[in-house]
Design an enzyme around this catalytic site. Structure first.
Site, PDB file in Angstrom:
ATOM      1  N   HIS A  44       0.853  -1.194   0.000  1.00  0.00           N
ATOM      2  CA  HIS A  44       0.000   0.000   0.000  1.00  0.00           C
ATOM      3  C   HIS A  44       0.890   1.247   0.000  1.00  0.00           C
ATOM      4  CE1 HIS A  44      -3.204  -2.638   2.062  1.00  0.00           C
ATOM      5  NE2 HIS A  44      -3.601  -2.404   0.836  1.00  0.00           N
ATOM      6  N   SER A 102       3.243   1.460   3.724  1.00  0.00           N
ATOM      7  CA  SER A 102       2.231   1.223   4.748  1.00  0.00           C
ATOM      8  C   SER A 102       2.587  -0.008   5.571  1.00  0.00           C
ATOM      9  CB  SER A 102       0.849   1.033   4.110  1.00  0.00           C
ATOM     10  OG  SER A 102       0.380   2.237   3.551  1.00  0.00           O
ATOM     11  N   TYR A 103       3.813  -0.507   5.385  1.00  0.00           N
ATOM     12  CA  TYR A 103       4.317  -1.674   6.129  1.00  0.00           C
ATOM     13  C   TYR A 103       3.570  -2.952   5.739  1.00  0.00           C
ATOM     14  CZ  TYR A 103       5.391   2.494   8.876  1.00  0.00           C
ATOM     15  OH  TYR A 103       5.775   3.763   9.255  1.00  0.00           O
ATOM     16  N   HIS A 104       3.138  -3.044   4.466  1.00  0.00           N
ATOM     17  CA  HIS A 104       2.294  -4.168   4.051  1.00  0.00           C
ATOM     18  C   HIS A 104       2.815  -4.874   2.805  1.00  0.00           C
ATOM     19  CE1 HIS A 104      -1.123  -1.563   5.953  1.00  0.00           C
ATOM     20  NE2 HIS A 104      -0.456  -2.241   6.872  1.00  0.00           N
ATOM     21  N   PRO A 105       4.077  -5.284   2.735  1.00  0.00           N
ATOM     22  CA  PRO A 105       4.538  -6.000   1.543  1.00  0.00           C
ATOM     23  C   PRO A 105       3.873  -7.370   1.429  1.00  0.00           C
ATOM     24  CG  PRO A 105       6.210  -6.084   3.254  1.00  0.00           C
ATOM     25  CD  PRO A 105       5.157  -5.131   3.736  1.00  0.00           C
TER      26      PRO A 105
END
Length: 607
Positions: free
Chosen positions: A352, A540-543
Site C-alpha cells: 500500500h 504502509s508496512y504491508h509488503p
C-alpha cells in the site's frame, strides 16, 4: 537484552542541537532501556530430550508462524519445531505509544528498497525504509496494531483468480475463529461478523485522544458514515479496532504462543535460530528439513517427517526459497545457486503506497507535546497500571475509507486515509520523530494510501552475499499510471478536510507550507499532489505477493490454493507472501486468517 533503540549518532553528528541528542532525552532513553528492554516474563519451555526430527518445522514466529504453531500442536501426536531468527519479545513492544522507538531498533530488520524510478524522492538515494520485526511475534510485535480484515471483494477476487475456497464466505469463519472481540460497542449491529472466543483480543485503546473525535467528525461532515469496517460495509470512518488488551499490545506471540508455551510438550521453540536453507532432495524434490545457525553460531540440521512450512514473511520467505534452489532460473544462476525448481519467486511484490502529507494541520489547545521528564512519568504510570497516554497510539486512532470517481464497484474503497503525528519545533524530519512516542505531538499530517495498487515490483537476492546480504527490493511504487491518477483524485478529496466547520471551530489550522521539492506548484493543484506522492512516498508496512497463490495455469504462481509450493513435496508457504492481491486494509489480520485456514488444510491432508 533484546531491545536497543536505533542509533541516533548520525543525527547528533549533523545536528547536536536535535532534541534526541539532548541530555534530558538521552536520560529518558536510558530509562526505557533499563525498564523495558527485556521480556516482561521469563519464557519457560518444556525440557525434553534433544531430537533432530519433528513432524512439522515452521520457519518464522511472526503473524502466521505463531498461529500455525498453536493450531498444529492441538494434535497431541504431532511434534512441531518453531524456529525464529529474532529474540524474545521485549516489554517495550507491549506499550502501544512506543511504536516509533521500535523502528530501526535491534528488533527491526530495517530493510531499504532499491532506488525507486518514480517515487521516494525525498529519501536518500530515492530509497524507502521498510521495517520488519525480528522478534517473537514478527511484525505483529512492532506494527500499529490496527485490526483491519480488508474488503469482502478482496477475497472474492482471490477466488475469481482461480483459488477455490478463498472467497469471502470461506474465509470469514477463520477471521471469527481467531478473534476475541472485547468492546461490544464495536459490533452493536454487526455481531454476526465478529468472533468472541478466539485467542486474539480486538478492542479499542482505553486512552482516548480528543483529536481523533475531531477528525471523525470532520469526515462525517464530508459525508462519510461511522461504520464497523470489519463487517459488510468498509466505506466510512471509524475509530481503530486494535489487536490490544487492557492497554497493551497483543502480538501473535502473546495471543497464540504465550497461552500454550511450556504447556504443550509437543511444541519446541528455538529463538535466535537463523535458517539458511531448506534441505531438499534433488532427485525426489521433497523438502526433508532445514539447516540453521543457532544462538552460538553452530550449524544445525533438523528434519521434518511431514512438512516444512515457511512463515518468514513477504521478504524472507522468498529469499529462503531462492537460497534453497527454488526461484527464477536466471536469478539463481547469477547467485551461484543450484536450481531445483524454476518458479517466479519474488515476483508480484506490492504494498500500500502512501503519500504524506496531503494536508498538514497545526494544533493549538489540543496539542499534547510533553517534556522527556513528563514522558518518563507516563511510562512509569503505564508500567504500574497499563493506563494513561501510552496505552494508546495518540492521533493515529482513526481511519477513513472512500471511493474516488475512478473506482466504480459498489462498496469497494480505493483510498485509505489516516493521520500521523509530528512535533513541529523538535522534529526537523520524519526520521527525527522516530525517537518521539506517538501520544505527544502538536501537528497532524494527513496521509492517503492506495488500497489496490497496480504497480508491481520484484525481490531479488543480493548477489554479492546471497545468504547474509539484505535482499534487493525493487517495489516500483507509482510506476503504473493508474496509481498516480487514483492518488491525486484521493488527495483532492482529503484536502477538503481543512475547510470543514469542525476543524475551524477547534482552531486547527492548515499549514500553507508546501512540501520540499514541490514549492513551485499550487498546493491545491493536481500537479502538486502528484509531486507530493512521488516525493514524500511512504510504505504502509504491508509488503505481499512474493510467493503468489494461484492455479497451475498462472505463470506467476508459486504456491497452489492449498499453499503447497509447486513441484516440491512437503513444503508450504503460509504468510502474507501468498496473497495474489493485497487486501484493502492492514495485512496482519488477513495473515492470521491465512494461517488459520492453512492449519486446517494441513490437518485435512494428514489426519
Amino acid at each position: 537484552m533484546t531491545w536497543l533503540p536505533a542509533d541516533n549518532s548520525a543525527i547528533c553528528n549533523s545536528d547536536p542541537s536535535n532534541y534526541s541528542c539532548q541530555s534530558a532525552f538521552l536520560t529518558f532513553l536510558q530509562f526505557l532501556v533499563h525498564y523495558t528492554s527485556k521480556s516482561s516474563t521469563p519464557k519457560v519451555d518444556n525440557i525434553s530430550e534433544e531430537t533432530n526430527e519433528y513432524d512439522f518445522i515452521i520457519v518464522g514466529a511472526g503473524s502466521a508462524g505463531c498461529v500455525l504453531s498453536n493450531r498444529l500442536t492441538e494434535i497431541k501426536k504431532w511434534t512441531v519445531l518453531l524456529l525464529e531468527a529474532g529474540d524474545e519479545q521485549p516489554l517495550i513492544t507491549e506499550i502501544p505509544g512506543m511504536i516509533p522507538l521500535l523502528f530501526g531498533s535491534s528488533i527491526d530488520y530495517g530493510y531499504q528498497t532499491q532506488p525507486e524510478p518514480v517515487a521516494c524522492r525525498s529519501s536518500k538515494n530515492n530509497s524507502c525504509y521498510w521495517p520488519r520485526g525480528k522478534v517473537m511475534g514478527g511484525s505483529s510485535s512492532i506494527n500499529f496494531m490496527w485490526y483491519i480484515r480488508g474488503n469482502k471483494q478482496d477475497f472474492n477476487d482471490w477466488e475469481d483468480l482461480g483459488n477455490p475456497g478463498w472467497g469471502y464466505d470461506d474465509v470469514l469463519p477463520y477471521f471469527k475463529k481467531s478473534e476475541a472481540l472485547r468492546d461490544p460497542s464495536i459490533a452493536t449491529d454487526t455481531q454476526e461478523s465478529h468472533g468472541f472466543s478466539g485467542y486474539l483480543s480486538v478492542d479499542y485503546f482505553p486512552y482516548h485522544d480528543v483529536n481523533n473525535d475531531i477528525m471523525i467528525e470532520a469526515w462525517k461532515e464530508l459525508g462519510l458514515q461511522e461504520v464497523d469496517y470489519n463487517s459488510e460495509t468498509q466505506i466510512g470512518v471509524s475509530r481503530m479496532q486494535s489487536s490490544s488488551i487492557d492497554g497493551m499490545r497483543q502480538s501473535t506471540n502473546q495471543a497464540f504462543i504465550d497461552p500454550i508455551r511450556g504447556r504443550r510438550r509437543n511444541l519446541t521453540i528455538k529463538t535466535k535460530s537463523h535458517v539458511t536453507r531448506i534441505i531438499i532432495d534433488p532427485k525426489t524434490k521433497r523438502a526433508k528439513g532445514v539447516e540453521y545457525l543457532n544462538a552460538e553460531g553452530t550449524k544445525k540440521q533438523v528434519f521434518a517427517r511431514k512438512e516444512v512450512i515457511l512463515s518468514a514473511g513477504a521478504i524472507d520467505s522468498p529469499k529462503l526459497l531462492m537460497l534453497s534452489g527454488i526461484g527464477p532460473a536466471e536469478e539463481l544462476r547469477e547467485a551461484g545457486i543450484n536450481l531445483i525448481k524454476d518458479l517466479p519467486v519474488g515476483h508480484n511484490l506490492h504494498d500500500h503506497v502512501t503519500m504524506a502529507p496531503v494536508v498538514t494541520i497545526h494544533l493549538n489547545e489540543t496539542a499534547t507535546v510533553k517534556s522527556p521528564m513528563q514522558m518518563q512519568s507516563d511510562v512509569s504510570q503505564w508500567l504500574r497500571t497499563h493506563d494513561g497516554p501510552l496505552s494508546s497510539v495518540g492521533a493515529v486512532d482513526w481511519v477513513a475509507y472512500f471511493q474516488t470517481p475512478l473506482e466504480t464497484r459498489e462498496g469497494v474503497p480505493d483510498i485509505e486515509v489516516g493521520s500521523l503525528f509530528y512535533v513541529n519545533d523538535e522534529c526537523k524530519s520524519s526520521e527525527d520523530c522516530n525517537y518521539y512516542p506517538y501520544p505527544y505531538y502538536d501537528t497532524l499530517t494527513i496521509y492517503a494510501a492506495l488500497t489496490a495498487p497496480k504497480s508491481r515490483g520484484v525481490l531479488k537476492l543480493n548477489k554479492a552475499d546471497p545468504l547474509w546480504g539484505k535482499p534487493l527490493i525493487y517495489v516500483n511504487y507509482l510506476t503504473h499510471p493508474e496509481d498516480v491518477k487514483v492518488m491525486v483524485a484521493g488527495a483532492h478529496i482529503v484536502s477538503k478536510l481543512a475547510n470543514t466547520k469542525v476543524l475551524k471551530e477547534k482552531n486547527l489550522v492548515r499549514s500553507t507550507k508546501p512540501v520540499s521539492g514541490c514549492e513551485n506548484l499550487d498546493i491545491n493543484s493536481s500537479e502538486y499532489f502528484e509531486c507530493v506522492a512521488k516525493t514524500n512516498t511512504m510504505t504502509s508496512y504491508h509488503p505481499v505477493g512474493t510467493c503468489k497463490m494461484g492455479p497451475k495455469s498462472d505463470c506467476e504462481a508459486v504456491v497452489d490454493p492449498r499453499l503447497r509450493v509447486y513441484g516440491i513435496e512437503g513444503l508450504r508457504v503460509i504468510d502474507a507472501s501468498i496473497m495474489p492481491l493485497i487486501t484493502k486494509g492492514t495485512t496482519n489480520a488477513p495473515t492470521i486468517m491465512i494461517a488459520e485456514k492453512g492449519s486446517d488444510m494441513i490437518k485435512e491432508d494428514w489426519l
